[in-house]
Design a protein around this motif. Structure first.
Motif, short mmCIF file in Angstrom:
data_model
loop_
_atom_site.label_atom_id
_atom_site.label_comp_id
_atom_site.label_asym_id
_atom_site.label_seq_id
_atom_site.Cartn_x
_atom_site.Cartn_y
_atom_site.Cartn_z
N ASN A 31 0.81 -1.24 0.16
CA ASN A 31 -0.07 -0.24 0.01
C ASN A 31 0.90 1.26 0.04
O ASN A 31 2.06 1.19 -0.07
CB ASN A 31 -1.11 0.09 1.16
CG ASN A 31 -0.09 -0.13 2.39
OD1 ASN A 31 0.89 0.67 2.61
ND2 ASN A 31 -0.82 -0.98 3.53
N LEU A 32 0.26 2.38 -0.16
CA LEU A 32 0.75 3.57 -0.08
C LEU A 32 1.92 3.86 0.99
O LEU A 32 2.80 4.38 0.97
CB LEU A 32 0.00 4.96 -0.21
CG LEU A 32 0.61 6.25 -0.25
CD1 LEU A 32 1.35 6.61 -1.36
CD2 LEU A 32 -0.64 7.43 -0.20
N TYR A 33 1.38 3.49 2.22
CA TYR A 33 2.28 3.89 3.46
C TYR A 33 3.47 2.87 3.49
O TYR A 33 4.59 3.13 3.67
CB TYR A 33 1.65 3.59 4.78
CG TYR A 33 2.16 4.09 5.81
CD1 TYR A 33 3.19 5.16 6.16
CD2 TYR A 33 2.08 3.51 7.03
CE1 TYR A 33 3.88 5.51 7.19
CE2 TYR A 33 2.92 3.86 8.25
CZ TYR A 33 3.35 4.72 8.19
OH TYR A 33 4.36 5.37 9.34
N GLU A 34 3.30 1.70 3.19
CA GLU A 34 4.29 0.64 3.01
C GLU A 34 5.42 1.01 1.91
O GLU A 34 6.49 0.99 1.98
CB GLU A 34 4.00 -0.60 2.52
CG GLU A 34 3.15 -1.43 3.78
CD GLU A 34 2.45 -2.49 3.36
OE1 GLU A 34 1.77 -3.27 4.28
OE2 GLU A 34 2.02 -2.75 2.02
N ALA A 35 4.82 1.96 0.84
CA ALA A 35 5.82 1.95 -0.20
C ALA A 35 6.61 3.28 0.12
O ALA A 35 7.65 3.71 -0.28
CB ALA A 35 5.02 2.60 -1.66
N SER A 36 6.01 4.22 0.88
CA SER A 36 6.79 5.44 1.54
C SER A 36 7.64 4.78 2.49
O SER A 36 8.72 5.66 2.51
CB SER A 36 5.79 6.35 2.17
OG SER A 36 5.22 5.92 3.39
N ILE A 37 7.68 3.83 3.24
CA ILE A 37 8.83 3.38 4.00
C ILE A 37 9.72 2.95 3.39
O ILE A 37 11.03 3.21 3.70
CB ILE A 37 8.15 2.17 5.06
CG1 ILE A 37 6.89 2.78 6.11
CG2 ILE A 37 9.11 1.37 5.59
CD1 ILE A 37 6.48 1.80 7.11
N ILE A 38 9.60 2.03 2.24
CA ILE A 38 10.73 1.62 1.41
C ILE A 38 11.36 2.76 0.77
O ILE A 38 12.70 2.80 0.61
CB ILE A 38 9.89 0.78 0.36
CG1 ILE A 38 9.64 -0.57 0.94
CG2 ILE A 38 11.19 0.27 -0.67
CD1 ILE A 38 8.88 -1.56 0.12
N ALA A 39 10.59 3.90 0.17
CA ALA A 39 11.22 4.84 -0.38
C ALA A 39 12.35 5.76 0.69
O ALA A 39 13.14 6.33 0.30
CB ALA A 39 10.07 5.90 -0.87
N GLY A 40 11.68 5.79 1.78
CA GLY A 40 12.35 6.59 2.92
C GLY A 40 13.81 5.87 3.24
O GLY A 40 14.47 6.50 3.95
N LEU A 41 13.85 4.53 3.04
CA LEU A 41 15.03 4.06 3.26
C LEU A 41 16.45 4.29 2.28
O LEU A 41 17.50 4.22 2.83
CB LEU A 41 14.92 2.14 3.10
CG LEU A 41 13.75 1.72 4.16
CD1 LEU A 41 13.68 0.23 3.49
CD2 LEU A 41 14.32 1.66 5.54
N LEU A 42 15.86 4.85 1.44
CA LEU A 42 17.19 5.36 0.33
C LEU A 42 18.25 6.14 1.00
O LEU A 42 19.23 6.13 0.52
CB LEU A 42 16.58 6.08 -0.79
CG LEU A 42 15.63 4.83 -1.79
CD1 LEU A 42 14.86 5.70 -2.69
CD2 LEU A 42 16.68 3.87 -2.53
#
Length: 421
Positions: A31-42
């Motif tokens: 979902n959107l929140y999970e995607a934002s967590i992965i993007a935040g890892l960069l």
């Protein structure tokens, strides 16, 4: 291509791998929140990993969402809706993850084998899953029960088969806390574990055997006055007793008689890759070595004097099944004569049967090994083998702070015995 290969914490590469590891989902299902967590890892994969710090990870993800809103990709309502849909981490992501030390090691090796590592690869390795789990458990359990009392913060383990294949590799207490691999990347003084090379050198150069007489007495080399751990001297004793009790003065005498240069050449021949200076104290293990190198050197004795180079990868294919690399038979080199090897093996058995390594004894099983302790108890080692597996254990602290009188015959020997039995 970048998103498929980028590092995203916890030993995970690529966004699809991150989705599976952290959330137990295929990338298309997050979902959107999970995607934002992965993007935040960069920005900082380890710092913002949700398995390291869920709150910090959430704060970073919220910033990603605000940026998306500013850019017009989502609305304020989308962000508000997220609070009604909490994120659940995949259970496997909360485990120790210590096999990730091995995974990192394998990825480094693969980049030296395959020129094009930008495409997906299927890598078959030598890792034995049950041994790996056992290795992780014994280190975790020992440090949990005794680490604080003994001031031991870290430990590492390597297990090798006779042909050099790496069966288990634990690079530290917890990969998420510290991905630094103490089994391969750390170089520490080996202490009396280095006496393996000292005695091999003496046996070869001076034609000694386990019953040869040696002298345990004070010795001076210039201004250096090496002393025994017990501060006692036994006079004339047999070689096997000197080795079993890890007597320093005997080791120094043996090295001076057989030659420091010969000792260094022999250690390199058996697999020690460290820089070694011909200082008189070389015989007492001042050279800084890796656990993998030291363990592979002991494996030579387990393999009747034949040297095999440790390896972790047996096969590499692409997703279509095309074979890109296959490990051929591991080349063996006879570096120690069978007679010398037989004598050395009897000395290593004496260490466990009647010497400093008694804690490593396994009933109804022949075991061989050597303890090692460095000055001020900064490092402690036990390296040994049974008829099939050679295993090395190190314990200590990353900041070099002394442990609480921990010797090679203590914590490392106990961990070794727990793993090997």
């Amino acid at each position: 291509m970048y998103l498929n290969r980028v590092y995203l914490g916890a030993g995970i590469y690529g966004i699809d791998g991150a989705a599976k590891y952290y959330f137990g989902k295929d990338l298309k299902d997050i979902n959107l929140y999970e995607a934002s967590i992965i993007a935040g890892l960069l920005k900082a994969p380890s710092k913002y990993s949700p398995t390291n710090n869920i709150e910090l990870s959430g704060e970073r993800a919220y910033q990603v969402l605000l940026n998306m809103e500013d850019a017009g990709y989502i609305t304020e309502k989308d962000i508000q809706d997220i609070s009604d849909n909490p994120v659940f981490l995949e259970t496997s992501a909360l485990g120790s993850g210590n096999s990730l030390y091995f995974c990192d090691y394998v990825l480094d090796l693969a980049q030296n084998i395959i020129e094009d590592t930008q495409t997906d690869l299927i890598i078959k390795t030598t890792l034995n899953p049950s041994m790996q789990t056992r290795g992780e458990q014994v280190i975790k359990n020992y440090l949990a029960h005794h680490g604080e009392k003994l001031n031991i913060k870290q430990s590492a383990l390597v297990a090798l088969s006779k042909d050099g294949s790496i069966l288990s590799m634990v690079g530290g207490k917890n990969y998420r806390e510290s991905p630094f691999n103490r089994a391969t990347m750390s170089h520490r003084q080996s202490g009396s574990a280095f006496k393996l090379f000292v005695y091999l050198n003496a046996i070869e150069q001076n034609n000694l055997n386990e019953y040869s007489k040696v002298i345990d007495a004070p010795i001076n080399i210039g201004k250096w006055h090496p002393k025994n751990y017990t501060r006692n001297y036994l006079g004339e004793i047999r070689l096997k007793e000197a080795f079993a009790k890890s007597i320093n003065t005997v080791a120094v005498r043996l090295t001076e008689n057989a030659g420091r240069g010969n000792l260094i050449r022999l250690a390199k021949k058996l697999g020690i890759n460290a820089n070694m200076s011909p200082h008189p104290s070389i015989s007492l293990g001042i050279a800084e070595v890796s656990l993998l190198d030291l363990t592979s050197s002991f494996a030579v004795i387990n393999n009747n004097g034949r040297r095999t180079i440790p390896y972790a990868i047996t096969e590499i294919k692409n997703p279509k099944g095309k074979l890109l690399f296959k490990k051929t038979h591991n080349q063996e080199t006879q570096v120690i004569s069978s007679n010398t090897n037989h004598i050395m093996k009897s000395l290593l058995k004496e260490v466990i049967d009647n010497g400093t390594g008694g804690a490593a004894k396994i009933n109804h099983k022949s075991t061989y090994g050597k303890t090692g302790t460095t000055q001020n108890y900064k490092d402690a080692w036990f390296i040994g083998f049974d008829d099939q597996v050679t295993c090395g254990i190190w314990v200590g602290n990353d900041d070099n702070k002394p442990m609480n009188k921990v010797t090679g015959g203590g914590a490392p020997a106990i961990i070794w015995q727990e793993f090997m039995r």
